[in-house]
Design an enzyme around this catalytic site. Structure first.
Site: not given
Ligand SMILES: CC(C)(COP(=O)(O)OP(=O)(O)OC[C@H]1O[C@@H](n2cnc3c(N)ncnc32)[C@H](O)[C@@H]1OP(=O)(O)O)[C@@H](O)C(=O)NCCC(=O)NCCS
Length: 149
Positions: A106, A111, A118
């Site tokens: 979820e 977000n 995802y």
């Molecule tokens: C969600 C989260 C875990 C993604 O981690 P990340 O290491 O930055 O993700 P990745 O670099 O592997 O990116 C994977 C994909 O996510 C998407 N993405 C990542 N950051 C993004 C941003 N700021 N805006 C839009 N899309 C984004 C993109 O589709 C990306 O793929 P692409 O680079 O090929 O376009 C990170 O933003 C985070 O820690 N957020 C705060 C905590 C949170 O909300 N966790 C999830 C709920 S529990």
């Protein structure tokens, strides 16, 4: 030299580092006690280290044939570099080996980075729970997502 990436299970000694990453990255962070209880209950989890420094982590749980992704977080200054994607791929491998048929989660409707992440990793939106999460003022919906393994 290329930085050394290691993916390994989260350990109790990682707790303080995890809590500090969590507080910096989340608008609504888990408390330390929640992380501690996940470790005590031996929920499966992974940390990604870059040259021995934790950059990202994921906490999940197996329930019947479903893996529940409970928390995935990347250190703010390392976001957008593919580390969450790497952890999710390892989570898929581990879940399949454990006999899971799907991964469920979820996520807050607001977000956008997590929803995009995802979507990219093959999750489908299978439901919406109105007023699921508390927020500073009022509540917000949760989007339920599933990835068939
Ligand atoms: C969600 C989260 C875990 C993604 O981690 P990340 O290491 O930055 O993700 P990745 O670099 O592997 O990116 C994977 C994909 O996510 C998407 N993405 C990542 N950051 C993004 C941003 N700021 N805006 C839009 N899309 C984004 C993109 O589709 C990306 O793929 P692409 O680079 O090929 O376009 C990170 O933003 C985070 O820690 N957020 C705060 C905590 C949170 O909300 N966790 C999830 C709920 S529990």
């Amino acid at each position: 030299m290329e930085p050394l990436i290691t993916i390994r299970p989260l350990e109790i000694l990682d707790l303080d580092q995890i809590v500090s990453i969590e507080q910096e990255a989340h608008q609504y962070p888990w408390k330390k006690s929640i992380h501690l209880s996940c470790i005590e209950r031996e929920y499966p989890s992974l940390v990604l280290e870059l040259d021995k420094q934790i950059i990202a982590y994921v906490v999940f749980n197996y329930l019947y044939d479903e893996c529940h992704l409970m928390n995935i977080t990347t250190r703010v200054s390392y976001q957008g570099l593919g580390y969450a994607s790497q952890l999710i791929q390892v989570l898929y491998d581990k879940s399949k080996i454990a006999g899971m048929q799907s991964v469920l989660l979820e996520v807050r409707e607001s977000n956008t980075p997590a929803l995009s992440c995802y979507d990219k990793e093959g999750f489908e939106r299978i439901g919406r729970r109105p007023d699921y999460y508390p927020k500073k003022e009022g509540r917000e919906a949760g989007i339920v997502m599933r990835r068939v393994l």
